[in-house]
Design a protein around this motif. Structure first.
Motif, short mmCIF file in Angstrom:
data_model
loop_
_atom_site.label_atom_id
_atom_site.label_comp_id
_atom_site.label_asym_id
_atom_site.label_seq_id
_atom_site.Cartn_x
_atom_site.Cartn_y
_atom_site.Cartn_z
N UNK A 84 -5.56 -1.77 -5.96
CA UNK A 84 -5.63 -0.46 -5.87
C UNK A 84 -6.84 0.10 -6.87
N UNK A 85 -7.97 0.73 -6.34
CA UNK A 85 -8.95 1.09 -7.04
C UNK A 85 -9.18 2.55 -7.31
N UNK A 90 -3.63 6.18 -0.47
CA UNK A 90 -2.55 6.84 -1.10
C UNK A 90 -1.46 6.86 -0.01
N UNK A 91 -1.78 7.29 1.25
CA UNK A 91 -0.41 7.26 2.03
C UNK A 91 0.27 5.72 2.25
N UNK A 92 -0.59 4.93 2.36
CA UNK A 92 -0.09 3.63 2.57
C UNK A 92 0.91 3.22 1.37
N UNK A 93 0.38 3.33 0.27
CA UNK A 93 1.12 3.48 -1.08
C UNK A 93 2.33 4.15 -1.04
N UNK A 94 2.31 5.50 -0.81
CA UNK A 94 3.50 6.03 -0.64
C UNK A 94 4.55 5.97 0.19
N UNK A 165 -3.02 6.58 -9.55
CA UNK A 165 -2.85 6.44 -8.32
C UNK A 165 -1.68 6.06 -7.87
N UNK A 166 -0.78 4.89 -8.43
CA UNK A 166 0.36 4.44 -7.87
C UNK A 166 1.36 5.52 -8.35
#
Length: 416
Positions: A84-85, A90-94, A165-166
């Motif tokens: 994660x840079x 973001x949607x995939x992480x969410x 971000x995470x």
């Protein structure tokens, strides 16, 4: 004559833990980070890692910590790392966060940079505090080059960006990986950090990197988001990072406001965290908690600092005794969750008293390390494919599957 001593109750495992910033962990069982190796080729989480965390969502742990999420796509620690840079995925992480939290546990992301500890097939010219290779591993790990001051500051920024971000994606907190020979650990050890500038040369300067990483993350996520660290009690190498110096790092991090300290130990060349290394006495293994004596030192000097201990816990009695002693606050479970994904829930409900997990020891270090690595990785991959773990599967099948997936560069100590 009857004894007035009353054994501590298993109800201790179900008690919530309130961190100093008010964050509540629902119970005292935590999934420690395990490097899943399930990310897509473009370093995004994808379907397989979500399937694994869907299976773990109802495991019963109060806190779940993901495996290595790297901060730089040019520095890949293992095949299948999530990186994660920025906010582009973001949607995939969410979606990953939502699935992982669906059973009620809190979920943190472990963030990391491998430094010199990356296979040469993934990173042909790695970076490190100093241009010092990992001893005895020239065929697997390339000679690193020393980071410049500007590059060090950029990596610190990357840690903070990844944390921001995470947590924006919905994860509850982050854990800095400061153990097991990765970059933070490399800065702390006098064996791998032989700089003479402001980033090395004295214990105070060697710990500057981890303090700056923590400060940068805190500035990004704020005081309400918990930030923890996984730290070596020692690296179990002559002339390396010692318990006394580790304790100095703990004091510095506590003064900065770290929310949770997870205690581990060892490096890839001395894998004390796995229970397969000769540096651990048999009496320590029988006590279950490999690093409990060090945790007791930390508790005596920093009683206000919440402590998580990972490595060796296998029985309800061992876990309850460690909590009842007051030395620690959270029980970290890693390998048991790869083989028995419902083990924490079974412990809490009284359906299980012990895990079936035990180190597989042949007396040949390379074979022991390889067997450990492939055994637990393959169990996670099975769950990622919608299957259940197969604890009795022959070791040769696990090794063959692992090498087919990851290649010969994966022939090294287990990852956590």
């Amino acid at each position: 004559m009857t004894s007035d001593i009353v054994a501590p109750s298993r109800a201790l495992l179900a008690e919530p833990l309130v961190l100093p910033n008010g964050f509540v962990v629902p119970n005292r069982l935590a999934k420690a980070a395990l490097s899943e190796g399930l990310g897509r080729r473009d370093f995004t989480p994808g379907t397989r890692i979500k399937n694994l965390y869907r299976r773990w969502a109802d495991s019963g742990v109060g806190l779940s910590i993901t495996g290595n999420v790297m901060v730089d796509r040019t520095a890949v620690g293992e095949p299948g790392n999530v990186i994660v840079e920025d906010r582009r995925h973001l949607d995939d992480l969410a979606a990953w966060a939502t699935i992982a939290k669906s059973g009620g546990s809190k979920v943190w992301v472990q963030i990391n940079h491998p430094g010199r500890q990356t296979p040469r097939t993934l990173t042909p010219r790695p970076v490190a505090p100093s241009a010092i290779a990992i001893p005895g591993t020239a065929k697997m790990f390339a000679q690193p080059r020393a980071l410049s001051d500007a590059e060090i500051r950029d990596i610190i920024r990357r840690f903070a960006t990844t944390a921001a971000v995470v947590t924006e994606a919905g994860f509850d907190g982050v854990q800095i990986h400061g153990a097991h020979g990765y970059l933070v650990s490399q800065f702390l050890s006098p064996l791998s950090n032989q700089r003479t500038d402001d980033w090395g040369g004295t214990p105070e300067k060697r710990r500057r990197f981890v303090l700056e990483v923590f400060r940068a993350i805190r500035a990004e996520v704020g005081a309400d988001v918990p930030v923890g660290i996984k730290l070596n009690s020692a690296d179990f190498q002559k002339g390396g990072f010692s318990e006394d110096e580790s304790l100095e790092v703990v004091h510095a991090l506590a003064a900065e406001g770290i929310d949770l300290l997870e205690i581990s130990g060892g490096t890839y060349t001395s894998a004390a965290m796995l229970g397969v290394d000769d540096s651990l006495k048999e009496s320590t293994r029988r006590r279950e908690a490999y690093f409990l004596a060090y945790a007791e030192r930390v508790r005596a000097e920093r009683p206000e600092l919440p402590l998580m201990l990972t490595g060796g816990f296998r029985t309800a009695d061992g876990m309850v005794d460690a909590l009842a002693s007051g030395a620690i606050d959270l029980i970290g479970l890693g390998r048991p969750l790869a083989v028995q994904p419902d083990f924490p829930a079974d412990l809490l409900a009284g359906r299980a008293d012990a895990s079936v997990v035990h180190p597989r020891r042949s007396g040949i270090r390379l074979l022991d390390n390889l067997t450990e690595l492939t055994y637990y990785s393959v169990q996670m991959w099975r769950m990622a494919a919608g299957k259940e773990p197969a604890p009795d599967r022959h070791a040769a099948l696990n090794v063959a599957q692992y090498l087919f997936n990851n290649g010969l560069e994966s022939l090294r100590s287990p990852r956590a």
